[in-house]
Design a protein around this motif. Structure first.
Motif, PDB file in Angstrom:
ATOM      1  N   LEU A  19       4.566 -27.112  10.344  1.00  0.00           N
ATOM      2  CA  LEU A  19       4.121 -27.827  11.487  1.00  0.00           C
ATOM      3  C   LEU A  19       4.832 -27.530  12.539  1.00  0.00           C
ATOM      4  CD1 LEU A  19       1.994 -30.524  11.920  1.00  0.00           C
ATOM      5  CD2 LEU A  19       3.607 -31.528  11.102  1.00  0.00           C
ATOM      6  N   PHE A  20       4.203 -27.286  13.617  1.00  0.00           N
ATOM      7  CA  PHE A  20       5.364 -27.176  15.239  1.00  0.00           C
ATOM      8  C   PHE A  20       5.275 -28.073  15.547  1.00  0.00           C
ATOM      9  CE2 PHE A  20       4.547 -22.902  13.233  1.00  0.00           C
ATOM     10  CZ  PHE A  20       5.730 -22.105  13.424  1.00  0.00           C
ATOM     11  N   ILE A  21       5.971 -28.219  16.688  1.00  0.00           N
ATOM     12  CA  ILE A  21       5.618 -29.773  18.002  1.00  0.00           C
ATOM     13  C   ILE A  21       6.098 -28.860  19.205  1.00  0.00           C
ATOM     14  CG2 ILE A  21       8.088 -30.129  17.953  1.00  0.00           C
ATOM     15  CD1 ILE A  21       7.621 -32.788  18.999  1.00  0.00           C
ATOM     16  N   ASP A  22       5.751 -28.921  20.491  1.00  0.00           N
ATOM     17  CA  ASP A  22       5.089 -28.667  21.662  1.00  0.00           C
ATOM     18  C   ASP A  22       6.035 -28.715  22.266  1.00  0.00           C
ATOM     19  OD1 ASP A  22       3.598 -29.799  22.279  1.00  0.00           O
ATOM     20  OD2 ASP A  22       2.553 -28.669  22.283  1.00  0.00           O
ATOM     21  N   HIS A  23       6.791 -28.553  23.595  1.00  0.00           N
ATOM     22  CA  HIS A  23       7.611 -29.334  25.017  1.00  0.00           C
ATOM     23  C   HIS A  23       6.794 -31.074  25.499  1.00  0.00           C
ATOM     24  CE1 HIS A  23       4.336 -27.701  27.392  1.00  0.00           C
ATOM     25  NE2 HIS A  23       4.810 -28.580  28.548  1.00  0.00           N
ATOM     26  N   LYS A  24       5.668 -31.033  25.225  1.00  0.00           N
ATOM     27  CA  LYS A  24       4.073 -32.112  24.906  1.00  0.00           C
ATOM     28  C   LYS A  24       4.405 -33.127  24.298  1.00  0.00           C
ATOM     29  CE  LYS A  24       1.463 -30.316  28.174  1.00  0.00           C
ATOM     30  NZ  LYS A  24      -0.075 -29.341  28.770  1.00  0.00           N
ATOM     31  N   GLY A  25       5.687 -32.989  22.986  1.00  0.00           N
ATOM     32  CA  GLY A  25       4.897 -33.559  21.394  1.00  0.00           C
ATOM     33  C   GLY A  25       4.246 -33.365  21.101  1.00  0.00           C
ATOM     34  N   GLN A  26       2.998 -32.414  21.492  1.00  0.00           N
ATOM     35  CA  GLN A  26       2.188 -32.636  20.585  1.00  0.00           C
ATOM     36  C   GLN A  26       2.485 -31.740  19.105  1.00  0.00           C
ATOM     37  OE1 GLN A  26      -1.107 -33.290  20.618  1.00  0.00           O
ATOM     38  NE2 GLN A  26      -1.630 -32.253  18.445  1.00  0.00           N
ATOM     39  N   TYR A  27       1.271 -32.391  17.966  1.00  0.00           N
ATOM     40  CA  TYR A  27       1.865 -31.240  17.394  1.00  0.00           C
ATOM     41  C   TYR A  27       0.965 -30.264  16.975  1.00  0.00           C
ATOM     42  CZ  TYR A  27       5.183 -34.143  15.384  1.00  0.00           C
ATOM     43  OH  TYR A  27       6.493 -35.201  15.094  1.00  0.00           O
ATOM     44  N   SER A  33       2.625 -19.210   8.153  1.00  0.00           N
ATOM     45  CA  SER A  33       4.044 -18.767   8.899  1.00  0.00           C
ATOM     46  C   SER A  33       5.051 -17.932   8.671  1.00  0.00           C
ATOM     47  CB  SER A  33       4.765 -19.856  10.193  1.00  0.00           C
ATOM     48  OG  SER A  33       5.609 -19.704  11.191  1.00  0.00           O
ATOM     49  N   ILE A  34       5.291 -16.893   8.593  1.00  0.00           N
ATOM     50  CA  ILE A  34       6.283 -16.284   8.392  1.00  0.00           C
ATOM     51  C   ILE A  34       7.771 -15.843   9.683  1.00  0.00           C
ATOM     52  CG2 ILE A  34       7.368 -14.637   6.611  1.00  0.00           C
ATOM     53  CD1 ILE A  34       4.679 -14.560   4.747  1.00  0.00           C
ATOM     54  N   SER A  35       8.985 -16.647   8.971  1.00  0.00           N
ATOM     55  CA  SER A  35      10.106 -15.953  10.017  1.00  0.00           C
ATOM     56  C   SER A  35      11.056 -15.399   8.948  1.00  0.00           C
ATOM     57  CB  SER A  35      10.721 -16.688  10.805  1.00  0.00           C
ATOM     58  OG  SER A  35      10.717 -17.727  10.037  1.00  0.00           O
ATOM     59  N   LEU A  36      12.152 -13.772   9.877  1.00  0.00           N
ATOM     60  CA  LEU A  36      13.290 -13.867   9.337  1.00  0.00           C
ATOM     61  C   LEU A  36      14.099 -13.644  10.707  1.00  0.00           C
ATOM     62  CD1 LEU A  36      15.387 -12.639   6.805  1.00  0.00           C
ATOM     63  CD2 LEU A  36      14.135 -10.207   8.113  1.00  0.00           C
ATOM     64  N   ASP A  37      14.783 -14.348  10.545  1.00  0.00           N
ATOM     65  CA  ASP A  37      16.427 -14.314  11.727  1.00  0.00           C
ATOM     66  C   ASP A  37      17.527 -13.630  11.409  1.00  0.00           C
ATOM     67  OD1 ASP A  37      14.667 -15.258  14.314  1.00  0.00           O
ATOM     68  OD2 ASP A  37      14.059 -17.006  12.458  1.00  0.00           O
ATOM     69  N   HIS A  59      -5.792 -19.373  13.064  1.00  0.00           N
ATOM     70  CA  HIS A  59      -6.285 -20.109  14.292  1.00  0.00           C
ATOM     71  C   HIS A  59      -5.460 -21.402  13.938  1.00  0.00           C
ATOM     72  CE1 HIS A  59      -8.605 -17.825  15.848  1.00  0.00           C
ATOM     73  NE2 HIS A  59      -9.507 -17.478  14.678  1.00  0.00           N
ATOM     74  N   PRO A  60      -4.259 -22.456  15.269  1.00  0.00           N
ATOM     75  CA  PRO A  60      -3.602 -23.483  15.195  1.00  0.00           C
ATOM     76  C   PRO A  60      -4.401 -24.627  14.942  1.00  0.00           C
ATOM     77  CG  PRO A  60      -2.682 -21.394  16.571  1.00  0.00           C
ATOM     78  CD  PRO A  60      -3.824 -20.741  15.911  1.00  0.00           C
ATOM     79  N   LEU A  61      -3.826 -25.513  14.537  1.00  0.00           N
ATOM     80  CA  LEU A  61      -4.434 -26.417  14.629  1.00  0.00           C
ATOM     81  C   LEU A  61      -4.504 -27.854  14.944  1.00  0.00           C
ATOM     82  CD1 LEU A  61      -7.466 -28.188  12.878  1.00  0.00           C
ATOM     83  CD2 LEU A  61      -6.138 -28.557  11.507  1.00  0.00           C
ATOM     84  N   ALA A  62      -4.720 -28.412  15.982  1.00  0.00           N
ATOM     85  CA  ALA A  62      -4.411 -29.392  16.744  1.00  0.00           C
ATOM     86  C   ALA A  62      -4.110 -30.849  15.965  1.00  0.00           C
ATOM     87  CB  ALA A  62      -4.406 -29.353  18.071  1.00  0.00           C
ATOM     88  N   VAL A  63      -3.165 -31.816  15.718  1.00  0.00           N
ATOM     89  CA  VAL A  63      -2.998 -32.922  15.514  1.00  0.00           C
ATOM     90  C   VAL A  63      -2.944 -33.904  16.238  1.00  0.00           C
ATOM     91  CG1 VAL A  63      -1.953 -34.415  13.985  1.00  0.00           C
ATOM     92  CG2 VAL A  63      -1.573 -31.474  13.860  1.00  0.00           C
ATOM     93  N   ASN A  64      -4.473 -34.638  16.025  1.00  0.00           N
ATOM     94  CA  ASN A  64      -5.054 -36.145  16.880  1.00  0.00           C
ATOM     95  C   ASN A  64      -4.544 -35.718  19.316  1.00  0.00           C
ATOM     96  OD1 ASN A  64      -4.280 -37.140  14.377  1.00  0.00           O
ATOM     97  ND2 ASN A  64      -2.053 -37.846  15.106  1.00  0.00           N
ATOM     98  N   ALA A  65      -4.866 -34.662  18.645  1.00  0.00           N
ATOM     99  CA  ALA A  65      -5.183 -34.252  20.019  1.00  0.00           C
ATOM    100  C   ALA A  65      -6.652 -33.161  20.429  1.00  0.00           C
ATOM    101  CB  ALA A  65      -4.499 -33.584  21.066  1.00  0.00           C
ATOM    102  N   THR A  72       1.661 -20.010  23.240  1.00  0.00           N
ATOM    103  CA  THR A  72       1.065 -18.902  23.157  1.00  0.00           C
ATOM    104  C   THR A  72       1.777 -18.738  21.455  1.00  0.00           C
ATOM    105  OG1 THR A  72       2.772 -17.664  24.604  1.00  0.00           O
ATOM    106  CG2 THR A  72       0.645 -17.884  24.724  1.00  0.00           C
ATOM    107  N   GLY A  73       3.217 -18.468  21.124  1.00  0.00           N
ATOM    108  CA  GLY A  73       3.851 -18.433  20.717  1.00  0.00           C
ATOM    109  C   GLY A  73       3.434 -19.024  19.230  1.00  0.00           C
ATOM    110  N   LEU A  74       2.018 -19.670  18.698  1.00  0.00           N
ATOM    111  CA  LEU A  74       1.327 -20.220  18.066  1.00  0.00           C
ATOM    112  C   LEU A  74       0.592 -18.979  17.264  1.00  0.00           C
ATOM    113  CD1 LEU A  74       1.877 -23.455  17.876  1.00  0.00           C
ATOM    114  CD2 LEU A  74       3.993 -22.355  17.071  1.00  0.00           C
TER     115      LEU A  74
END
Length: 302
Positions: A19-27, A33-37, A59-65, A72-74
């Protein structure tokens, strides 16, 4: 075979879904998703760097919108990222904590009474700044428009967002902090204000400034990263280890075409600090704009 990486953090994360959140508060729900830092810790010189690999699948799935553009990062693909930054701070004034400050004399003897939170134990006024750069290379994925679904409404919209296989940019921020009190007494021993101005994309900001001098700029699609953002944090001790905190993020423009700042998000929270954990605390927060709240236990907030 062995090797050491002192003063570095290595983080591996994997989630199905994430689950990600963008700058507008949209989930957004991302199927995989896999990441190594690899992140260097703060050094005396102020230089830091970060290297990472990030892979999204599905494909990303918009929650409640509905009708929202996918960040683009998703989008699906493998991304190699690198970033560096230089940080510098200067105190206008600061009252350093002495050993005598944390020893309390009573009729029964001497008692050790440190601050409820060691990160809030010194009154001060300071300014700091960060400047840095990022670069990213994307492998795989598709450049064609992506179909975006809404989990709640069941609608499908087409995102026209496209990403460049190679990108580089600069970013920067300036922060001012003013704190009164040591956060040791039961009442009136902590008032703190933090104000930070962020520019997340220097190229997008410069393009926006140039478009501002053109009559056709109103017809140009605006990059959300082109807007500077002002983050304000206010903290006030209520009683003992209990602190009221207000976080707000202000966009220094208007997405409706009317020039002027507007609030993107604000969060009310109550924190209860655990003195024995140095900086651990329980946090109860609520966001009226997102209509959500949470209770968190932060044991190692340093």
């Amino acid at each position: 075979m062995s090797f050491q990486l002192p003063y570095h953090d290595i983080t591996l994360e994997a989630a199905w879904p994430q689950l990600f959140i963008d700058h507008k508060g949209q989930y957004w729900d991302v199927p995989e998703s896999i990441s190594l830092d690899l992140l260097s810790l703060v050094s005396e010189s102020g230089l830091r760097y970060r290297l990472g690999l990030h892979k999204n699948s599905g494909h990303p799935l918009a929650v409640n919108a509905t009708g929202a553009d996918v960040p683009t990062g998703l989008l699906p693909g493998l991304c190699a990222k690198a970033a560096f930054s230089y940080e510098k701070s200067r105190d206008f004034w600061r009252k350093r904590q002495a050993v005598e400050d944390i020893i309390e004399k009573t009729e029964r003897g001497l008692f050790w009474r440190p601050s409820y939170d060691e990160r809030l134990n010194e009154p001060h006024s300071a300014i700091s700044g960060i400047i840095g750069g990022t670069c990213a290379a994307w492998f795989g994925g598709k450049e064609s428009p992506v179909a975006t679904e809404s989990k709640e409404f069941g609608g499908i919209s087409i995102s026209t967002n496209k990403r460049s296989p190679l990108s580089a940019d600069l970013f920067g921020s300036v922060c001012y902090t003013l704190q009164h009190g040591n956060f040791r007494k039961y009442y009136g021993d902590l008032t703190r204000v933090d104000a930070r101005l962020d520019i997340s994309s220097a190229s997008a900001f410069a393009k926006r400034v140039l478009n501002g001098f053109k009559s056709s700029s109103s017809n140009v699609a605006e990059d959300p990263n082109s807007h500077p953002r002002l983050n304000l944090i206010f903290q006030q001790q209520v009683a003992g280890p209990i602190v009221f905190r207000l976080d707000s993020r202000i966009l220094l423009d208007s997405s409706t075409g009317k020039r002027g700042p507007h609030v993107e998000d604000f969060i009310y929270s109550i924190t209860y600090s655990f003195r024995l954990l140095q900086s651990g605390k329980a946090v109860f927060w609520y966001s009226p704009k997102r209509k959500e709240g949470m209770v968190e236990l932060r044991l190692f907030e340093f």
